[in-house]
Design an enzyme around this catalytic site. Structure first.
Site, short mmCIF file in Angstrom:
data_model
loop_
_atom_site.label_atom_id
_atom_site.label_comp_id
_atom_site.label_asym_id
_atom_site.label_seq_id
_atom_site.Cartn_x
_atom_site.Cartn_y
_atom_site.Cartn_z
N GLY A 81 0.87 -1.05 0.10
CA GLY A 81 -0.04 0.01 0.22
C GLY A 81 0.78 1.41 -0.05
O GLY A 81 0.23 2.49 0.47
N SER A 82 1.82 1.33 -0.53
CA SER A 82 2.74 2.51 -0.56
C SER A 82 1.88 3.54 -1.30
O SER A 82 1.99 4.88 -0.87
CB SER A 82 4.18 2.36 -1.25
OG SER A 82 4.03 2.13 -2.76
N ASN A 83 1.33 3.31 -2.43
CA ASN A 83 0.31 4.41 -3.28
C ASN A 83 -0.59 4.83 -2.22
O ASN A 83 -0.87 6.04 -2.11
CB ASN A 83 -0.21 3.87 -4.38
CG ASN A 83 0.95 3.93 -5.51
OD1 ASN A 83 1.12 5.15 -5.84
ND2 ASN A 83 1.43 2.83 -5.99
N LEU A 99 -9.57 -3.99 -18.97
CA LEU A 99 -8.52 -3.95 -18.34
C LEU A 99 -7.70 -2.82 -18.69
O LEU A 99 -7.31 -2.63 -19.68
CB LEU A 99 -7.87 -5.37 -18.03
CG LEU A 99 -6.72 -5.28 -17.06
CD1 LEU A 99 -7.02 -5.37 -15.75
CD2 LEU A 99 -5.88 -6.84 -17.46
N ARG A 157 -16.69 -14.77 -8.61
CA ARG A 157 -16.21 -13.40 -8.76
C ARG A 157 -17.45 -12.47 -8.38
O ARG A 157 -17.16 -11.43 -7.53
CB ARG A 157 -15.79 -12.87 -10.08
CG ARG A 157 -14.34 -13.39 -10.53
CD ARG A 157 -13.89 -13.07 -11.82
NE ARG A 157 -12.70 -13.42 -12.31
CZ ARG A 157 -11.48 -12.97 -11.88
NH1 ARG A 157 -11.59 -11.74 -11.04
NH2 ARG A 157 -10.31 -13.53 -12.12
N HIS A 181 -1.53 2.35 -12.74
CA HIS A 181 -0.96 1.38 -13.50
C HIS A 181 0.77 1.61 -13.99
O HIS A 181 0.79 2.71 -14.57
CB HIS A 181 -1.83 1.14 -15.05
CG HIS A 181 -1.01 -0.16 -15.63
ND1 HIS A 181 -1.34 -1.36 -15.43
CD2 HIS A 181 -0.40 -0.10 -16.87
CE1 HIS A 181 -0.66 -2.04 -16.15
NE2 HIS A 181 -0.26 -1.49 -17.03
C1 GRF Z 1 3.56 -1.83 -7.59
O1 GRF Z 1 3.94 -2.60 -8.50
C2 GRF Z 1 2.91 -0.57 -8.28
O2 GRF Z 1 3.86 -0.27 -9.33
C3 GRF Z 1 1.57 -0.99 -8.68
O3 GRF Z 1 0.96 -1.86 -7.33
C4 GRF Z 1 2.23 -2.31 -7.08
C5 GRF Z 1 2.25 -2.22 -5.57
O4 GRF Z 1 1.97 -0.86 -5.28
N1 GRF Z 1 0.61 0.29 -8.63
P1 GRF Z 1 1.58 -0.21 -3.53
O5 GRF Z 1 3.06 -0.17 -2.88
O6 GRF Z 1 0.71 -1.57 -2.95
O7 GRF Z 1 1.07 0.91 -3.66
#
Ligand code: GRF
Length: 194
Positions: free
Chosen positions: A11-13, A143, A64, A108
């Site tokens: 989850g860095s984003n 997608l 799904r 993406h």
């Molecule tokens: C990373 O590969 C990023 O490029 C893509 O999702 C993956 C994990 O991102 N968007 P995050 O650190 O979980 O946000």
């Protein structure tokens, strides 16, 4: 605006989005949801004071529609205006996406429309591209295919590996996504080009 964020891993984003949604920002986070209880981002969100939830896709055994109904039921409890996918690694069907079309964003790691799908960095290197990057787009049932809200570019270096390239792209993702969400939540459709 009320924002829910879907994650699958670290989850860095998502963290950058939460850190930016303060002060006069037109949006506030109301939920961070993961499809895996072990997602590292869940603790990061909780530490930032944001409500979290887990809807694990595995118990649904490939159904799904049932998984997506559980996702939507959770969203109904917090009534978000905007849904951000941030490192969310499950494909969502038209049944889930259609009601969200126009207010659901995804990031993406490629310069769409190039390299939809997975392994984008290795594919850019294999193609000998001189530049690569990331895209934030509106989610449609197809997608990685919706209208582009922003892009950020990185130069490909001769000694790049998929890992070194991914790391530079991820750094740009962390700048692009918050900038796009600020504009989108303020109703400004101008694409963010970094
Ligand atoms: C990373 O590969 C990023 O490029 C893509 O999702 C993956 C994990 O991102 N968007 P995050 O650190 O979980 O946000």
């Amino acid at each position: 605006k009320r924002v829910a964020i879907f994650i699958s891993g670290g989850g860095s984003n998502m963290v950058r989005l939460l850190e930016d949604m303060v002060g006069d920002h037109p949006a506030r986070a109301v939920l961070v949801l993961a499809n895996d209880a072990n997602a590292g981002g869940l603790k990061k969100a909780a530490d930032l004071g944001i409500e979290t939830a887990v809807v694990d896709h595995r118990p649904f055994n490939g159904d799904r529609a049932a998984f997506e109904a559980a996702l939507q039921a959770k969203l109904d409890t917090v009534d978000p205006d905007i849904l951000c996918l941030a490192g969310f690694m499950r494909v969502l069907t038209e049944g889930f996406v259609a009601p969200w079309e126009g207010r659901m964003l995804n990031i993406h790691p490629s310069l769409l429309p190039k390299y939809k799908g997975l392994h984008t960095h290795a594919r850019a290197l294999a193609a000998g591209d001189s530049e690569h990057g990331c895209t934030v787009h509106l989610v449609t049932p197809a997608l990685d295919d919706g209208p582009i809200l922003g892009q950020a570019k990185v130069a490909v270096q001769s000694d790049d590996t998929p890992e070194t390239l991914a790391a530079r792209v991820l750094t740009k993702e962390h700048l692009l996504y918050p900038a796009v969400l600020r504009r989108f939540a303020a109703g400004d459709p101008t694409p963010v080009m970094l």
